[in-house]
Structure formats: structure tokens, C-alpha cells
Design a protein around this motif. Structure first.
Motif, mmCIF file in Angstrom:
data_model
loop_
_atom_site.group_PDB
_atom_site.id
_atom_site.type_symbol
_atom_site.label_atom_id
_atom_site.label_comp_id
_atom_site.label_asym_id
_atom_site.label_seq_id
_atom_site.Cartn_x
_atom_site.Cartn_y
_atom_site.Cartn_z
ATOM 1 N N ASN A 125 44.655 41.352 44.030
ATOM 2 C CA ASN A 125 44.192 42.038 42.818
ATOM 3 C C ASN A 125 42.768 41.665 42.418
ATOM 4 O O ASN A 125 42.297 42.056 41.352
ATOM 5 C CB ASN A 125 45.136 41.713 41.655
ATOM 6 C CG ASN A 125 46.545 42.181 41.931
ATOM 7 O OD1 ASN A 125 46.802 43.360 42.104
ATOM 8 N ND2 ASN A 125 47.476 41.234 41.990
ATOM 9 N N GLU A 126 42.080 40.929 43.256
ATOM 10 C CA GLU A 126 40.771 40.391 42.873
ATOM 11 C C GLU A 126 39.776 41.485 42.506
ATOM 12 O O GLU A 126 38.897 41.279 41.659
ATOM 13 C CB GLU A 126 40.223 39.520 44.012
ATOM 14 C CG GLU A 126 39.015 38.670 43.632
ATOM 15 C CD GLU A 126 39.331 37.526 42.665
ATOM 16 O OE1 GLU A 126 38.368 36.937 42.126
ATOM 17 O OE2 GLU A 126 40.515 37.226 42.437
ATOM 18 N N ASP A 127 39.901 42.670 43.083
ATOM 19 C CA ASP A 127 38.973 43.762 42.767
ATOM 20 C C ASP A 127 39.067 44.199 41.307
ATOM 21 O O ASP A 127 38.125 44.781 40.774
ATOM 22 C CB ASP A 127 39.254 44.976 43.666
ATOM 23 C CG ASP A 127 38.756 44.761 45.086
ATOM 24 O OD1 ASP A 127 38.029 43.775 45.309
ATOM 25 O OD2 ASP A 127 39.109 45.567 45.972
ATOM 26 N N HIS A 128 40.218 43.933 40.680
ATOM 27 C CA HIS A 128 40.404 44.338 39.279
ATOM 28 C C HIS A 128 40.232 43.171 38.301
ATOM 29 O O HIS A 128 40.507 43.316 37.110
ATOM 30 C CB HIS A 128 41.772 44.987 39.081
ATOM 31 C CG HIS A 128 41.796 46.453 39.391
ATOM 32 N ND1 HIS A 128 41.113 47.376 38.625
ATOM 33 C CD2 HIS A 128 42.370 47.138 40.400
ATOM 34 C CE1 HIS A 128 41.289 48.573 39.134
ATOM 35 N NE2 HIS A 128 42.042 48.469 40.219
ATOM 36 N N LYS B 206 36.171 36.006 38.269
ATOM 37 C CA LYS B 206 36.418 36.075 39.710
ATOM 38 C C LYS B 206 36.682 34.680 40.286
ATOM 39 O O LYS B 206 36.098 33.680 39.839
ATOM 40 C CB LYS B 206 35.204 36.675 40.424
ATOM 41 C CG LYS B 206 34.896 38.128 40.070
ATOM 42 C CD LYS B 206 35.843 39.089 40.755
ATOM 43 C CE LYS B 206 35.374 40.528 40.578
ATOM 44 N NZ LYS B 206 36.374 41.496 41.085
ATOM 45 N N ARG C 14 42.119 40.910 33.758
ATOM 46 C CA ARG C 14 41.875 42.167 34.479
ATOM 47 C C ARG C 14 40.948 43.088 33.687
ATOM 48 O O ARG C 14 40.840 42.990 32.460
ATOM 49 C CB ARG C 14 43.199 42.888 34.762
ATOM 50 C CG ARG C 14 44.032 42.233 35.860
ATOM 51 C CD ARG C 14 45.306 43.030 36.103
ATOM 52 N NE ARG C 14 45.031 44.357 36.640
ATOM 53 C CZ ARG C 14 45.161 44.718 37.919
ATOM 54 N NH1 ARG C 14 45.555 43.826 38.812
ATOM 55 N NH2 ARG C 14 44.922 45.947 38.302
#
Length: 330
Positions: A99-102, A108, A286
């Protein structure tokens, strides 16, 4: 889900027993059971993995991870502020969640082992039944003699949220220079009147139950009581608030590595982060989950920053100095 206290008989044996069960996960966690349960139950339901939670203070659990390095009995360390955990990053596995992209840019996982979980401002919790006409808008107001012995705070060497408050007050009361904040710490310790609690939960419970008039805690610790209609309110210190994420980490050489990765992915998912904001009163990391209802908009809080390098380099010295000051004022 099973839960045990790390210091109680049976916790260690259970963790060791579960080590041989491939469909299990052992989680070390300083969060209150009421916070842990909804998320763990949802994970168990969706994954089929059986979770055992070993609950204790973050300091005690970190010592446990260190002592078990040769034979880890836990798989996940869930909790602990980044200021507490960064110096211990070598105890944890590198893993980047799916889920790192969100994840918001500020949160981060750039280090490898440090997945951010929620965004947590430090706050002052006030019992509205007890405060009367005493004004509490920030740290300076806690020096009021009328509050002597009525301030709940935990030992910063045992509670990461109390350590965050120590860092916060050093920067806020030192006008950005932590060296200049110690004069305030000395005055505050004098007003604590020899009272220092053992963990975070004792602080917000103590204020909500009327044992203390005010407490130095983290936002979610008090927000649940506000949402439940308890006679408490949250104050965001006018001198400045540091808002830091806490995290979730895979213990190095965990016996249930794949299940640990699944748990990290679940906790950072939109489903879990929405549950966290709507039911558990924490701010999500998020970019697609709005802040919890009823909490002050972050844009209206006087947010200040610490210097992570300075904080990491000085942690032991600051904890030792706080202990010396507190002991001398008892």
C-alpha cells in the motif's frame, strides 16, 4: 485472538508454543486491547491467521525483542513512536507494504523496516468536571500551583507517548532549541509532586476516571473518551504541537514472516485505515482516508517540528536528565 501481558505468567510460553504453528502470528503491542481487538479480529477473519497479542509498554516490549534476538518469539512489533523506534531499526526486517503508493509523502517508509501506521499529535487531556475555572491552553498553564499533584504523565523511559511529550515540550518551550526547554521541564517536574505513572494507558484512564485533572497523552488516547461522551476534552498546546507517526514493524528473523507481511499489508490497507479513523479515532497515514470526525483540523493546530537527528542522538542523555530532574524534585 488470544492476548497475554508480557510480564504475566504464560505470555512467553504461549508465544513460544505458537512459534511452531505456521498459521499463526505473535504480535507485541503497547496499544490498549480495546484498540487492538477490532483490527486483529478483522485480520483473522480475512486471512485465517490466528493472532496472539502480547501486551505491555513499548519500552518493556523493546527490551524483550532485544533479549530474544537469537530466537525471536514475536513476529510483529505494533506501536511505538518513530523517535523511539528509529534507533532500534536494526531489530526489524526491511519490508515495503503493498500500500506504499497510497501513503502520504510525509509518512513514506524510506528506511526499509519502519512502516508508518497512524499520525499522532501530542495533546493535553483535561477532565472538564475537575478543571473548574483553571485555564489550560498549553504547557505553561500546567505550572499553575492549583494543578500540583493533579497532572498525569508517564515515565518517558517506559512510554513512547510520554517521551514524545518530553521532546515536544523541549522544542515548544525552548522556542525551537531543545537545550532551552529544560528550565520548563524542571518547573513541570516540581508540579508533578513526585507522581510519575508506569504507562500511557494509566494517563488517559487516570484523567477520564477523575484521578487526575489533566494529563500529557497522545490524541487517540483521549479522543476515544471524548467520542464516548466522557467528561474530558483535548487541548492542543498553543506553544506548539509535534505530530508524529507511530509504526508497525516486522521483527528480524520472525518465524512467521509471510503472515507478518500480510499483517503489515492489512494494517496499511484502505479498509483497515478507514476502520482506524471511524471507530478508533486516529488519523490515517493514507492519502485517500479522511481525518476522524470530531478531531480538530490539523491546519488549525500550531504544528512545530523537531530535528530527528538531534532527537535520536540525545535520547539517552535526555531520558537521564529527565530522571535526574524528576528525582531531585520528589
Amino acid at each position: 485472538m488470544t492476548a497475554a501481558l508480557a510480564g504475566c505468567g504464560g505470555g512467553e510460553d504461549k508465544a513460544a508454543t505458537n512459534g511452531g504453528d505456521d498459521n499463526s502470528l505473535v504480535v507485541y503491542c503497547p496499544h490498549p486491547i480495546a484498540f487492538i481487538n477490532p483490527l486483529v479480529e478483522e485480520f483473522e477473519k480475512s486471512s485465517g491467521v490466528k493472532v496472539e497479542v502480547i501486551a505491555a509498554g513499548s519500552g518493556e516490549l523493546l527490551k524483550r525483542v532485544e533479549s530474544e534476538k537469537a530466537n525471536p518469539l514475536g513476529d510483529i512489533f505494533w506501536g511505538g513512536s518513530l523517535n523511539t523506534m528509529k534507533p532500534k531499526a536494526d531489530l526489524f526486517e526491511n519490508y515495503t507494504s503493498v500500500n506504499e503508493d497510497h501513503i502520504q509523502p510525509a509518512f513514506k517508509n524510506v528506511e526499509g523496516p519502519l512502516t508508518r501506521f497512524t499520525d499522532i499529535p501530542s495533546v493535553i487531556m483535561v477532565n472538564t468536571n475537575l478543571i473548574g475555572d483553571i485555564k489550560v491552553e498549553g504547557y505553561e498553564d500546567l505550572l499553575n500551583p492549583a494543578l500540583k499533584g493533579k497532572i498525569a504523565t508517564a515515565d518517558p523511559s517506559k512510554s513512547s507517548s510520554s517521551y514524545e511529550h518530553l521532546v515536544n515540550m523541549l522544542y515548544a518551550m525552548g522556542n525551537g532549541n531543545p537545550d532551552n526547554g529544560w528550565a520548563y521541564v524542571e518547573k513541570l517536574c516540581s508540579n508533578l509532586d513526585g507522581k510519575l505513572l508506569s504507562g500511557s494507558s494509566a494517563v488517559y484512564k487516570g484523567v477520564a476516571d477523575g484521578e487526575y485533572t489533566v494529563g500529557l497523552t497522545f490524541e487517540e488516547g483521549g479522543a476515544k473518551y471524548v467520542a464516548d461522551g466522557a467528561p474530558v476534552k483535548l487541548v492542543y498546546m498553543k506553544e506548539g504541537v509535534i505530530s508524529k507517526p507511530d509504526g508497525i514493524y516486522i521483527i528480524k528473523n520472525a518465524k512467521h514472516m509471510e503472515n507478518a507481511k500480510k499483517f503489515i499489508d492489512f494494517i496499511t490497507s484502505k479498509e483497515a485505515q478507514t476502520l482506524i479513523t471511524q471507530k478508533l479515532h486516529r488519523r490515517s497515514v493514507r492519502d485517500d482516508v479522511p481525518a476522524p470526525q470530531g478531531l480538530q483540523d490539523k491546519s488549525t493546530i500550531n504544528i512545530i517540528q523537531d530535528d530527528e537527528n538531534v532527537v535520536n542522538q540525545n535520547k539517552k542523555a535526555w531520558l537521564d536528565k529527565f530522571k535526574d530532574i524528576f528525582t531531585s524534585t520528589k
